[in-house]
Write an enzyme that holds these catalytic residues in place. Sequence first.
Site, PDB file in Angstrom:
ATOM      1  N   GLU A   8     -12.498  -9.666  -4.429  1.00  0.00           N
ATOM      2  CA  GLU A   8     -11.050  -9.831  -4.267  1.00  0.00           C
ATOM      3  C   GLU A   8     -10.675 -11.181  -3.662  1.00  0.00           C
ATOM      4  O   GLU A   8      -9.524 -11.415  -3.313  1.00  0.00           O
ATOM      5  CB  GLU A   8     -10.486  -8.683  -3.413  1.00  0.00           C
ATOM      6  N   ASP A  47      -5.469  -7.964  -4.235  1.00  0.00           N
ATOM      7  CA  ASP A  47      -5.753  -9.075  -3.327  1.00  0.00           C
ATOM      8  C   ASP A  47      -6.226 -10.312  -4.076  1.00  0.00           C
ATOM      9  O   ASP A  47      -5.930 -11.443  -3.667  1.00  0.00           O
ATOM     10  CB  ASP A  47      -6.792  -8.661  -2.274  1.00  0.00           C
ATOM     11  N   CYS A  95     -10.615  -1.847  -9.806  1.00  0.00           N
ATOM     12  CA  CYS A  95      -9.985  -0.725  -9.097  1.00  0.00           C
ATOM     13  C   CYS A  95      -8.585  -1.077  -8.610  1.00  0.00           C
ATOM     14  O   CYS A  95      -7.912  -0.252  -7.998  1.00  0.00           O
ATOM     15  CB  CYS A  95     -10.848  -0.262  -7.924  1.00  0.00           C
ATOM     16  N   HIS A 134       0.819  -1.204   0.000  1.00  0.00           N
ATOM     17  CA  HIS A 134       0.000   0.000   0.000  1.00  0.00           C
ATOM     18  C   HIS A 134       0.857   1.260   0.000  1.00  0.00           C
ATOM     19  O   HIS A 134       0.425   2.311  -0.476  1.00  0.00           O
ATOM     20  CB  HIS A 134      -0.947  -0.012   1.206  1.00  0.00           C
TER      21      HIS A 134
END
Length: 538
Positions: free
Chosen positions: A429, A453, A500, A188
């Site tokens: 995900e 993920d 996304c 992240h």
Amino acid sequence: MVVCQGKSVLKGIAIGKIYLYEKQEYVLEQKQVADAEAEVARFEAAKETAIGQLDDLYEKALAEAGEEQAMIFDVHKMMLDDGDYLDAITGLIRSEKVNAEYAVHTTGEQFAAVFASMDDDYMKARSADVKDISGRVIRILAGIGDGSIASEEPVILLADDLTPSETVSLDKSKILAFVTRNGSANSHTAILARSMNIPALVQTDVELLKEYHGMDAVVDGLDGKLYLDPEEAVLAELVQKKEACGRERAELEKLIGLDNVTRDGRKINVYANIGSPEDVDKVLLNDAGGIGLFRSEFLYLGREDYPSEEEQFEIYKEVLSRMEGKKVIIRTLDIGADKQVDYFKLPKEENPAMGYRAIRICLDRIDVFKTQLRAIYRASVYGTAAIMFPMIISVKEILRIKEIVEEVKAELTAAGIEIAPVELGIMVETPAAVMISEELAKEVSFFSIGTNDLTQYTLAIDRQNQSLDTIYDSHHPAVLRMIRMTIENGHKGGAWVGICGELGADTTLTKTFVDMGIDELSVSPTYVLGLRKAIREI
């Protein structure tokens, strides 16, 4: 000249000076002091320094977030000047002849415990404030920095690694590029670097030497190289490379205002991913059609306590208002895995990526979940809001979520608070969600495929484990088949489908996704125009 090789997170060239970002560890110790009055004077000097810092923070927050958000620093100043608090610290130093750090810590813990035991919610919340101001004074006494960047000019940040919390807390206006020795290109922190549109290298073979601090350097995100004290000829070549990147960007800007339509007329929505209200500037600059992922968890990072409903409402209101009717999809809290927050007091887990995280926390801690939902629904009248829920694996979860949503809507309506219609969707995900995607689609308006993920869980590869980066393959046939299945089943069940995750920005797959029937692609703002170009050439 020293040349170091790393793994590029974002292409581009950054030229500037190195800022060595070192984390300072501090172990609190109780020590006896010979001169108690001198120790009291040391404490009082630290307190005055802390008040100066809080004044600066107040002014910064006032300019960036408004008076309501800035008021917390006024509250901290008042608490720091509280007579009982000060008397308890100085009294402990004088009576026990202990060091100021220990006296401040002990007093802070005692006062925080008193606030925490009160029935009033407002007073309970002051418990975290006492710990915050005590921690600030202790850091000043111990000579520990607050993690800020002590530089007037923007710099190339060199660090061993950065957590998402640290990345969020840094002053982005002072960063030209990130370079870390460790970290994963799929973390992240890397995602944040992409959203900030700055070159970044991870897993760089660079030593963290003090002599590098302040040294001229160049980060080449195209070739994944860091040049320390570059030779004149090399620097000239890299400057030309940077200028070429600028020309390429200028060409892309010619696409602003044009549609994301293939040559045969297929329209694809291109949205942008954000982590904070500040990112809206980049969304608008790059002409995105909306926000496909607002990572709301970053509102919870880099702070000492939960953001209140009012804080969240003001942030969602600001983003929705600035987008002027364009869709804003807010992902509910996705804490856990690599995004750890101390005040959540999450249990230690052997495998946090597959543990207590995201919607699992929200459905367990209903008060936290409802607070966020209330804030979103209150803000919904200021634009076009949608909500998506992460880490869904069953229809049962969606049904429970919808029950809670209806409770929140009823509570707000009963209180006379206006709300607007809000689209509900889920993140796909997990392989479980893919396999039952047709059933899930009947319960929601849309899917957004989280390819980061989904790749991790499909391949059984921890995306944070840098030693596995060489076999982490987001183009794996199994991953692409999962995406195709989700799109087909979503449409069968009546839901539109977007992506996304970071894979949405991979223009080598854009035609593949369009052929699969994708409706929307949401990417870091810096990739919007490049993606538009790829779509228009199909």
